[in-house]
Structures are given as C-alpha cells and as structure tokens.
Design a protein around this motif. Structure first.
Motif, PDB file in Angstrom:
ATOM      1  N   ASN A  11     -25.653 -48.708 -23.969  1.00 32.70           N
ATOM      2  CA  ASN A  11     -26.872 -49.220 -24.606  1.00 32.70           C
ATOM      3  C   ASN A  11     -28.057 -48.289 -24.296  1.00 32.70           C
ATOM      4  OD1 ASN A  11     -29.116 -50.594 -25.451  1.00 32.70           O
ATOM      5  ND2 ASN A  11     -28.342 -52.594 -24.807  1.00 32.70           N
ATOM      6  N   VAL A  12     -28.131 -47.234 -25.095  1.00 37.95           N
ATOM      7  CA  VAL A  12     -29.086 -46.163 -24.828  1.00 37.95           C
ATOM      8  C   VAL A  12     -30.543 -46.594 -25.090  1.00 37.95           C
ATOM      9  CG1 VAL A  12     -29.707 -43.842 -25.597  1.00 37.95           C
ATOM     10  CG2 VAL A  12     -27.329 -44.418 -25.237  1.00 37.95           C
ATOM     11  N   VAL A  13     -30.740 -47.461 -26.091  1.00 37.16           N
ATOM     12  CA  VAL A  13     -32.108 -47.866 -26.440  1.00 37.16           C
ATOM     13  C   VAL A  13     -32.730 -48.653 -25.283  1.00 37.16           C
ATOM     14  CG1 VAL A  13     -33.510 -49.174 -28.088  1.00 37.16           C
ATOM     15  CG2 VAL A  13     -31.534 -47.868 -28.888  1.00 37.16           C
ATOM     16  N   ASP A  14     -32.014 -49.637 -24.774  1.00 39.06           N
ATOM     17  CA  ASP A  14     -32.557 -50.422 -23.651  1.00 39.06           C
ATOM     18  C   ASP A  14     -32.684 -49.577 -22.386  1.00 39.06           C
ATOM     19  OD1 ASP A  14     -32.708 -52.509 -25.314  1.00 39.06           O
ATOM     20  OD2 ASP A  14     -31.061 -53.680 -24.445  1.00 39.06           O
ATOM     21  N   LEU A  15     -31.785 -48.598 -22.262  1.00 37.95           N
ATOM     22  CA  LEU A  15     -31.852 -47.704 -21.102  1.00 37.95           C
ATOM     23  C   LEU A  15     -33.189 -46.953 -21.096  1.00 37.95           C
ATOM     24  CD1 LEU A  15     -30.069 -46.751 -18.721  1.00 37.95           C
ATOM     25  CD2 LEU A  15     -29.327 -44.855 -20.161  1.00 37.95           C
ATOM     26  N   GLY A  16     -33.621 -46.560 -22.293  1.00 39.78           N
ATOM     27  CA  GLY A  16     -34.917 -45.883 -22.424  1.00 39.78           C
ATOM     28  C   GLY A  16     -36.052 -46.773 -21.937  1.00 39.78           C
ATOM     29  N   SER A  17     -36.026 -48.045 -22.332  1.00 35.05           N
ATOM     30  CA  SER A  17     -37.097 -48.969 -21.892  1.00 35.05           C
ATOM     31  C   SER A  17     -37.103 -49.087 -20.371  1.00 35.05           C
ATOM     32  CB  SER A  17     -36.891 -50.372 -22.465  1.00 35.05           C
ATOM     33  OG  SER A  17     -36.626 -50.292 -23.827  1.00 35.05           O
ATOM     34  N   MET A  18     -35.911 -49.062 -19.780  1.00 38.17           N
ATOM     35  CA  MET A  18     -35.835 -49.169 -18.316  1.00 38.17           C
ATOM     36  C   MET A  18     -36.473 -47.951 -17.633  1.00 38.17           C
ATOM     37  SD  MET A  18     -34.716 -51.996 -17.358  1.00 38.17           S
ATOM     38  CE  MET A  18     -35.375 -52.770 -18.814  1.00 38.17           C
ATOM     39  N   LEU A  19     -36.318 -46.777 -18.277  1.00 36.35           N
ATOM     40  CA  LEU A  19     -36.970 -45.584 -17.711  1.00 36.35           C
ATOM     41  C   LEU A  19     -38.476 -45.818 -17.632  1.00 36.35           C
ATOM     42  CD1 LEU A  19     -35.500 -42.367 -19.443  1.00 36.35           C
ATOM     43  CD2 LEU A  19     -35.042 -43.160 -17.143  1.00 36.35           C
ATOM     44  N   THR A  20     -39.031 -46.317 -18.731  1.00 41.93           N
ATOM     45  CA  THR A  20     -40.481 -46.511 -18.765  1.00 41.93           C
ATOM     46  C   THR A  20     -40.902 -47.575 -17.744  1.00 41.93           C
ATOM     47  OG1 THR A  20     -40.329 -45.987 -21.112  1.00 41.93           O
ATOM     48  CG2 THR A  20     -42.437 -46.848 -20.341  1.00 41.93           C
ATOM     49  N   GLU A  21     -40.107 -48.619 -17.604  1.00 37.85           N
ATOM     50  CA  GLU A  21     -40.440 -49.651 -16.588  1.00 37.85           C
ATOM     51  C   GLU A  21     -40.413 -49.062 -15.190  1.00 37.85           C
ATOM     52  OE1 GLU A  21     -38.971 -53.577 -16.259  1.00 37.85           O
ATOM     53  OE2 GLU A  21     -38.894 -53.828 -18.441  1.00 37.85           O
ATOM     54  N   ASN A  22     -39.399 -48.223 -14.941  1.00 38.69           N
ATOM     55  CA  ASN A  22     -39.300 -47.575 -13.625  1.00 38.69           C
ATOM     56  C   ASN A  22     -40.539 -46.693 -13.394  1.00 38.69           C
ATOM     57  OD1 ASN A  22     -36.502 -45.980 -11.861  1.00 38.69           O
ATOM     58  ND2 ASN A  22     -38.579 -46.302 -11.201  1.00 38.69           N
ATOM     59  N   HIS A  23     -40.981 -46.007 -14.463  1.00 44.08           N
ATOM     60  CA  HIS A  23     -42.167 -45.153 -14.314  1.00 44.08           C
ATOM     61  C   HIS A  23     -43.396 -45.982 -13.925  1.00 44.08           C
ATOM     62  CE1 HIS A  23     -44.744 -41.702 -14.673  1.00 44.08           C
ATOM     63  NE2 HIS A  23     -45.578 -42.425 -15.404  1.00 44.08           N
ATOM     64  N   CYS A  24     -43.559 -47.150 -14.573  1.00 38.89           N
ATOM     65  CA  CYS A  24     -44.733 -47.997 -14.273  1.00 38.89           C
ATOM     66  C   CYS A  24     -44.735 -48.391 -12.795  1.00 38.89           C
ATOM     67  CB  CYS A  24     -44.728 -49.252 -15.147  1.00 38.89           C
ATOM     68  SG  CYS A  24     -44.971 -48.840 -16.867  1.00 38.89           S
ATOM     69  N   LEU A  25     -43.549 -48.692 -12.250  1.00 41.20           N
ATOM     70  CA  LEU A  25     -43.466 -49.080 -10.835  1.00 41.20           C
ATOM     71  C   LEU A  25     -43.775 -47.872  -9.925  1.00 41.20           C
ATOM     72  CD1 LEU A  25     -40.284 -51.320 -11.127  1.00 41.20           C
ATOM     73  CD2 LEU A  25     -42.623 -52.112 -10.750  1.00 41.20           C
ATOM     74  N   LEU A  26     -43.337 -46.685 -10.336  1.00 37.17           N
ATOM     75  CA  LEU A  26     -43.636 -45.483  -9.535  1.00 37.17           C
ATOM     76  C   LEU A  26     -45.139 -45.179  -9.576  1.00 37.17           C
ATOM     77  CD1 LEU A  26     -40.543 -43.383 -10.663  1.00 37.17           C
ATOM     78  CD2 LEU A  26     -41.047 -44.034  -8.300  1.00 37.17           C
ATOM     79  N   LYS A  27     -45.741 -45.503 -10.720  1.00 40.04           N
ATOM     80  CA  LYS A  27     -47.189 -45.325 -10.853  1.00 40.04           C
ATOM     81  C   LYS A  27     -47.916 -46.249  -9.874  1.00 40.04           C
ATOM     82  CE  LYS A  27     -50.032 -45.037 -14.792  1.00 40.04           C
ATOM     83  NZ  LYS A  27     -50.258 -45.134 -16.237  1.00 40.04           N
ATOM     84  N   GLU A  28     -47.463 -47.510  -9.844  1.00 40.76           N
ATOM     85  CA  GLU A  28     -48.059 -48.482  -8.896  1.00 40.76           C
ATOM     86  C   GLU A  28     -47.855 -48.026  -7.456  1.00 40.76           C
ATOM     87  OE1 GLU A  28     -47.529 -52.787  -9.144  1.00 40.76           O
ATOM     88  OE2 GLU A  28     -46.747 -52.432 -11.174  1.00 40.76           O
ATOM     89  N   MET A  29     -46.753 -47.309  -7.222  1.00 43.05           N
ATOM     90  CA  MET A  29     -46.454 -46.815  -5.881  1.00 43.05           C
ATOM     91  C   MET A  29     -47.379 -45.664  -5.506  1.00 43.05           C
ATOM     92  SD  MET A  29     -42.703 -45.564  -4.708  1.00 43.05           S
ATOM     93  CE  MET A  29     -41.781 -46.894  -5.420  1.00 43.05           C
ATOM     94  N   GLY A  30     -48.042 -45.105  -6.515  1.00 41.95           N
ATOM     95  CA  GLY A  30     -48.995 -44.023  -6.257  1.00 41.95           C
ATOM     96  C   GLY A  30     -48.373 -42.637  -6.270  1.00 41.95           C
ATOM     97  N   VAL A  31     -47.178 -42.480  -6.877  1.00 44.89           N
ATOM     98  CA  VAL A  31     -46.533 -41.163  -6.846  1.00 44.89           C
ATOM     99  C   VAL A  31     -46.566 -40.439  -8.201  1.00 44.89           C
ATOM    100  CG1 VAL A  31     -45.060 -41.742  -4.885  1.00 44.89           C
ATOM    101  CG2 VAL A  31     -44.183 -42.088  -7.195  1.00 44.89           C
ATOM    102  N   SER A  32     -47.291 -41.035  -9.174  1.00 43.63           N
ATOM    103  CA  SER A  32     -47.428 -40.295 -10.435  1.00 43.63           C
ATOM    104  C   SER A  32     -48.713 -39.468 -10.365  1.00 43.63           C
ATOM    105  CB  SER A  32     -47.440 -41.253 -11.629  1.00 43.63           C
ATOM    106  OG  SER A  32     -47.321 -40.497 -12.820  1.00 43.63           O
ATOM    107  N   CYS A  33     -49.077 -38.838 -11.448  1.00 43.06           N
ATOM    108  CA  CYS A  33     -50.351 -38.121 -11.529  1.00 43.06           C
ATOM    109  C   CYS A  33     -50.697 -38.030 -13.018  1.00 43.06           C
ATOM    110  CB  CYS A  33     -50.242 -36.732 -10.894  1.00 43.06           C
ATOM    111  SG  CYS A  33     -49.084 -35.630 -11.721  1.00 43.06           S
TER     112      CYS A  33
END
Ligand code: MEV
Length: 313
Positions: A232-254
């Motif tokens: 299920n590649v489409v939902d997998l893509g959404s999970m990537l974006t969700e993971n990114h949002c959590l990493l952003k909250e963690m303070g490791v994005s830029c």
C-alpha cells in the motif's frame, strides 16, 4: 599479492530515526547508487606495520599510527587485526573513496567501515562473516557518535531493506510492491552525533514530550511495515509525512528540509520526510514512477544540491 577491493552502499532511514536510539523500531533501506570503496595494495617495504591510508575525498594521507586512537578507520583496522589474532600487519596502502555525501544522513561513515573491514579481512586471507563485519562497523560507529542504535551498520552490511530494533535480531522486510524514493540533499552538512546529543539533552529536560514522540513514531513504524508488506504505497507516503511532522516537533528538522518536503509533496509525491539525523542532510519522498521527473526538477529548483532516485524492492 595483488590488490583487493571491497565496496558498501549508502543507506536511508525510511521510518523511525532518533526513536530507534531509545529502543523503538525503525525501517532502513540500502542506497546502491552511492557507495564507499576500499582498495588495498601491497607496498614494497621490509618492515611490518607499514600501513598507509589515503582518502583523497577528506584530504587524508597518513600512516596508521598517526591516526588518533579513536579514529574510526583505526578502530576498524585494529578490530580486524585483533579478531584475526595477528601480531602485526603486512605492509600495505589502503585507498578509500566514496560517493556518499558526508554528514548527510546517508550512512557514509558506516559504509566506509563495512567496506574497509571486508577489504582488509580479505586482503589478509581470512574473509569474515557478515555478522562480524557488522559488529566491527558498530564499534567504529561509537566514535562517530557515542550512542548509535546500530541501524546504519546493519542495513549497510546486509544490503537489504530491514526492520530493526536495538538489541534484537534484525528482520528482512518483504516488499510486496516495489516503490520509488527520491532523495534530495539540502547541501547542509549535519553530523549525526551532534543532533543525537541535542535530542538526548532535550529529552532529559522534557522526558514526557520526547517519550510521547518516540512512542508515536514507533507506532508509525509498525504500521508502515504492514503497508510495505501489503504493497500500500499511497498510505505509506502519508506515513512518511506524519513521521516528518513528529521529527519537526522533536526539533530535528530545519527550514531547508521543510521546504524540500513541501516541494516534493506539492510536485506530486505521496509523502516526504527528512531522513537520518536531520538539521540538514537529506529529504526523502515517495512517488509513483510517472511523477519522478517533475519531483526531481522541483527539488532542484527549490535548492536541492543533488537529487537521486532509488527503487525499493
Ligand atoms: C542515523 O542514521 C539515525 C539515528 O537514529 C542515529 C542512530 O540510529 O544511531 C539518528
């Protein structure tokens, strides 16, 4: 004796970076388009332990004994020597090159360690099993950053998509339907060790927030594994974006990573996130094959210094 050559791929973390350091699961895949290469040649010398190392990419040209005790290259060489119980090494020149960008979340350090350990063991006439190569590379990872999870050396040694949890045997991932990942580099070097140390400090100050973020990431990883196994590649893509949002909250994005993530999604990716330590380095996006050219162009226009595509199968 003729020269001996070994090579190892780069890697990306699809899901679960940082949380994996604290015992949560993560998913990583090799990236064979970028590689570390090690060539070992005999040299005419009549003294033992005449071992020279050259790594033109990092302007290194040194005798082994001139390297710091904690230098990962020295750690790998001495580990191989100890495991093989050799009291001295024959004269040799070790040449290391790599197309894996350094401090970019692509596992450049672990790839050099794996290729070096393999080449040296083979050169000495005693090839070592993957399990031992993986352990040697893990010891060297400690000198890059004090608390590695072990995911980088594992995925690079076995060169297969895998589900990883610290302290447990790794599991190979069954990819039901191959999919494409576009990898865009911000061009910002960000040593993993520094970001991992920062997350550790922040977690000590705010354990509830960080443990909750790790827990949510762990749940995403488990779900993502099912999606990969069911194609299920489409939902997998959404999970990537969700993971990114959590990493952003963690303070490791830029800012630069966030721009590349938004650009990829806007250009038609199913989802995107930073990959690796963060605060620079690479962004990854999941896309259908038809969308690859436009995503690649959009990322370049948005400032990505390099863009490569890899197929996960
Ligand atoms: C590095 O590729 C991934 C991190 O989770 C560190 C580690 O697992 O050792 C940031």
């Amino acid at each position: 004796m003729t020269g001996i050559f070994a090579t190892a791929p780069g890697k990306i973390i699809l899901f679960g970076e940082h949380a994996v350091v604290y015992g949560y699961p993560a998913i990583a895949v090799p990236v064979n388009q970028v590689r570390a290469k090690v060539l070992i040649l005999p040299i005419p010398a009549n003294k033992p332990d005449e071992v020279y190392i050259e790594a033109p990419d990092i302007h290194l040209n040194s005798h082994l004994n001139q390297l710091a005790f904690k230098d990962p290259l020295r750690i790998v060489i001495e580990e191989v020597q100890n495991i093989l119980r050799l009291s001295y090494l024959p004269p040799m020149r070790i040449r290391i090159t790599s197309t894996i960008p350094v401090a970019a979340g692509l596992g450049s350090g672990a790839a050099v360690s794996v290729a070096l350990a393999r080449a040296l063991a083979n050169y000495l006439g005693h090839p070592l099993p993957d399990e031992t190569i993986c352990q040697i590379a893990f010891r060297a990872e400690h000198s890059y950053h004090g608390t590695p999870s072990g995911i980088d050396n594992t995925v690079i040694t076995y060169n297969q998509p895998l589900f990883f949890q610290k302290g447990k045997p790794y599991e190979l991932l069954g990819v039901e339907k191959p999919f494409f990942i576009v990898i865009g580099n911000t061009g910002i070097a960000s040593p993993t060790g520094e970001v991992v140390a920062e997350v550790r400090k922040n977690r000590e100050q705010n354990p509830e927030k960080y443990n909750a973020l790790f827990e949510k990431i762990g749940q995403i990883v488990l779900y993502a594994r099912k999606l990969i196994e069911h194609g299920n590649v489409v939902d997998l893509g959404s999970m990537l974006t969700e993971n990114h949002c959590l990493l952003k909250e963690m303070g490791v994005s830029c800012k630069e990573l966030d721009i590349l993530v938004e650009t990829a999604i806007h250009a038609g990716a199913y989802g995107a996130k930073l990959s690796g330590g963060g605060k620079g380095g690479n962004m990854i996006a999941l896309a259908s094959s038809e969308k690859l050219p436009q995503i690649t162009q959009a990322l370049r226009d948005a400032g990505a210094t390099t863009v490569i595509t890899t197929e996960i199968r």
